[in-house]
Scaffold this motif. Structure first.
Motif, PDB file in Angstrom:
ATOM      1  N   GLN A 117       0.827  -1.206   0.000  1.00 21.09           N
ATOM      2  CA  GLN A 117       0.000   0.000   0.000  1.00 21.09           C
ATOM      3  C   GLN A 117       0.858   1.252   0.000  1.00 21.09           C
ATOM      4  O   GLN A 117       0.565   2.234  -0.694  1.00 21.09           O
ATOM      5  CB  GLN A 117      -0.932  -0.021   1.217  1.00 21.09           C
ATOM      6  CG  GLN A 117      -2.007  -1.094   1.147  1.00 21.09           C
ATOM      7  CD  GLN A 117      -2.485  -1.524   2.515  1.00 21.09           C
ATOM      8  OE1 GLN A 117      -2.334  -0.807   3.495  1.00 21.09           O
ATOM      9  NE2 GLN A 117      -3.083  -2.710   2.597  1.00 21.09           N
ATOM     10  N   LEU A 118       1.954   1.232   0.773  1.00 23.73           N
ATOM     11  CA  LEU A 118       2.854   2.380   0.812  1.00 23.73           C
ATOM     12  C   LEU A 118       3.549   2.575  -0.528  1.00 23.73           C
ATOM     13  O   LEU A 118       3.717   3.714  -0.989  1.00 23.73           O
ATOM     14  CB  LEU A 118       3.902   2.189   1.918  1.00 23.73           C
ATOM     15  CG  LEU A 118       3.401   2.318   3.357  1.00 23.73           C
ATOM     16  CD1 LEU A 118       4.517   1.955   4.332  1.00 23.73           C
ATOM     17  CD2 LEU A 118       2.889   3.725   3.630  1.00 23.73           C
ATOM     18  N   ILE A 119       3.939   1.460  -1.164  1.00 22.59           N
ATOM     19  CA  ILE A 119       4.607   1.535  -2.462  1.00 22.59           C
ATOM     20  C   ILE A 119       3.677   2.159  -3.499  1.00 22.59           C
ATOM     21  O   ILE A 119       4.099   2.949  -4.348  1.00 22.59           O
ATOM     22  CB  ILE A 119       5.067   0.131  -2.920  1.00 22.59           C
ATOM     23  CG1 ILE A 119       6.220  -0.352  -2.027  1.00 22.59           C
ATOM     24  CG2 ILE A 119       5.496   0.144  -4.381  1.00 22.59           C
ATOM     25  CD1 ILE A 119       6.596  -1.804  -2.233  1.00 22.59           C
ATOM     26  N   ILE A 120       2.395   1.819  -3.418  1.00 21.77           N
ATOM     27  CA  ILE A 120       1.411   2.385  -4.352  1.00 21.77           C
ATOM     28  C   ILE A 120       1.235   3.876  -4.105  1.00 21.77           C
ATOM     29  O   ILE A 120       1.118   4.678  -5.041  1.00 21.77           O
ATOM     30  CB  ILE A 120       0.056   1.650  -4.216  1.00 21.77           C
ATOM     31  CG1 ILE A 120       0.193   0.199  -4.710  1.00 21.77           C
ATOM     32  CG2 ILE A 120      -1.035   2.371  -5.001  1.00 21.77           C
ATOM     33  CD1 ILE A 120      -1.016  -0.652  -4.431  1.00 21.77           C
ATOM     34  N   GLN A 121       1.214   4.274  -2.826  1.00 25.15           N
ATOM     35  CA  GLN A 121       0.937   5.662  -2.479  1.00 25.15           C
ATOM     36  C   GLN A 121       2.117   6.600  -2.738  1.00 25.15           C
ATOM     37  O   GLN A 121       1.914   7.778  -3.040  1.00 25.15           O
ATOM     38  CB  GLN A 121       0.534   5.764  -1.011  1.00 25.15           C
ATOM     39  CG  GLN A 121      -0.849   5.198  -0.724  1.00 25.15           C
ATOM     40  CD  GLN A 121      -1.305   5.486   0.695  1.00 25.15           C
ATOM     41  OE1 GLN A 121      -1.410   6.633   1.100  1.00 25.15           O
ATOM     42  NE2 GLN A 121      -1.545   4.434   1.449  1.00 25.15           N
ATOM     43  N   MET A 122       3.345   6.080  -2.618  1.00 25.39           N
ATOM     44  CA  MET A 122       4.507   6.952  -2.717  1.00 25.39           C
ATOM     45  C   MET A 122       4.581   7.731  -4.034  1.00 25.39           C
ATOM     46  O   MET A 122       4.742   8.956  -4.016  1.00 25.39           O
ATOM     47  CB  MET A 122       5.799   6.151  -2.501  1.00 25.39           C
ATOM     48  CG  MET A 122       6.043   5.759  -1.061  1.00 25.39           C
ATOM     49  SD  MET A 122       6.052   7.186   0.060  1.00 25.39           S
ATOM     50  CE  MET A 122       7.553   8.006  -0.462  1.00 25.39           C
ATOM     51  N   PRO A 123       4.468   7.064  -5.217  1.00 24.78           N
ATOM     52  CA  PRO A 123       4.529   7.855  -6.454  1.00 24.78           C
ATOM     53  C   PRO A 123       3.375   8.840  -6.573  1.00 24.78           C
ATOM     54  O   PRO A 123       3.533   9.914  -7.163  1.00 24.78           O
ATOM     55  CB  PRO A 123       4.464   6.785  -7.559  1.00 24.78           C
ATOM     56  CG  PRO A 123       3.926   5.558  -6.913  1.00 24.78           C
ATOM     57  CD  PRO A 123       4.374   5.613  -5.490  1.00 24.78           C
TER      58      PRO A 123
END
Length: 351
Positions: free
Chosen positions: A114-120
């Motif tokens: 979820q964090l990887i998706i939100q970062m960009p």
């Protein structure tokens, strides 16, 4: 810093997509006669955080389930403490740890994903807010007639190159868009200097400045200018109300960030035990430092970024309250049962 669209890997395409959303919001505002970038930033922030709500709910749900899992995971870690060199023991530890995750129906990589998706998305958000003329058509169009005139005026390119250097705007070549980049960073004093340098264009310069100001000013503040710059010029002009308004941007940023951190701490307090006192202490320190850093950043960055930070913190706080209440009403035992059933069905399908 070049204000044209970002071409960074992943960030660029995501920023373009978000830019379409902001452009649509601004277009809708123009249909009802509310062409104001500050208001557009607030509505844009609301829209983005609403789109991210499902991921936020998943994160909070994972956090709440983690508070139930942690004692069991810590017991396993204690059981195998000091056996790092024993491969068989490590294998059993991994099996028992995986069994706990299976019991609760939780994917240990779920929160990271979820964090990887939100970062960009978050990085792209900053690009759009920082580079509004590159993404919002009507804002760009307000500058273009003057930009086209200037680029064909003798001496204007040299003048704008010097102005760009003073404003930390860099570019490879002078085009209509790079002129817009420079003009968007102009303060009132820069507009006056431009009119004095090119008196034959003074009427067009004044007309463009008036149109841009009507878009850029929000509650009396130019969103393209930084609070520290506004405070300095307002002090010199004796504009007390403007000084107060500019000071409120970093103050509100710090207060809303602190409130958001407080709500997040309250949500995760159930998972705090004597085993993670160090982590709790670190989080407490971060919750103190982050609002201060937020105030410092918002003092030096354009007001538009401050509006985004403040509105984002307010929306996250509201989300936190609503999601916490939703999760509090959930039967976690039933949720774990459902998660385990889903996991078992997936395993059956895989054979």
């Amino acid at each position: 810093m070049l204000l044209t669209k970002s071409s960074a890997f992943i960030i660029g395409p995501v920023a373009s997509l978000l830019g379409y959303i902001m452009d649509a919001i601004y277009w809708l505002q123009s249909q009802i006669g509310l062409e104001n970038i500050g208001l557009c930033i607030i509505l844009f922030t609301v829209a983005i955080y609403l789109l991210l709500t499902p991921l936020t709910i998943q994160q909070q749900r994972f956090s709440r389930l983690s508070s139930r899992m942690n004692p069991e995971l810590q017991a396993i870690q204690k059981k195998y403490k000091g056996k790092n060199q024993d491969q068989a023991a490590m294998a059993r530890m991994n099996e028992e740890t995986q069994a706990v995750y299976t019991k609760y129906g939780v994917n240990p990589m779920g929160s990271c994903l979820q964090l990887i998706i939100q970062m960009p998305i978050l990085f792209a958000l900053y690009q759009v807010i920082w580079n509004i003329p590159a993404y919002v058509t009507k804002v760009r169009e307000a500058f273009l007639p003057l930009a086209e005139t200037l680029i064909n005026t003798s001496g204007a390119q040299e003048y704008l190159t010097e102005a760009a250097s003073a404003l930390n705007v860099s570019f490879k070549e002078m085009t209509n868009l790079t002129v817009v980049d420079v003009l968007y960073k102009f303060h009132p004093s820069h507009w006056n200097a431009l009119a004095e340098a090119f008196p034959k264009l003074s009427d067009q310069i004044a007309s463009t400045q008036t149109q841009v100001d009507s878009m850029n000013y929000f509650l009396g503040l130019n969103i393209a200018d930084s609070p520290i710059s506004i405070i300095t010029s307002a002090f010199q002009a004796g504009a007390v109300l403007m000084v107060i308004g500019a000071i409120m941007i970093p103050v509100l940023s710090a207060v809303t960030q602190w409130l958001n951190a407080k709500l997040m701490s309250a949500a995760s307090s159930a998972s705090q035990t004597s085993e993670n006192d160090t982590m709790a202490g670190t989080m407490k320190t971060m919750n103190t430092i982050m609002p201060i850093m937020s105030a410092v950043f918002c003092l030096t960055l354009p007001v538009g970024m401050g509006i985004y930070w403040i509105s984002g913190a307010v929306i996250r706080s509201i989300q936190q309250v609503v999601i916490n209440r939703h999760i509090d009403k959930m039967d976690l035992d039933e949720l774990m049962k459902q998660n385990l059933e889903k996991l078992n069905k997936k395993r059956e399908k895989r054979g």
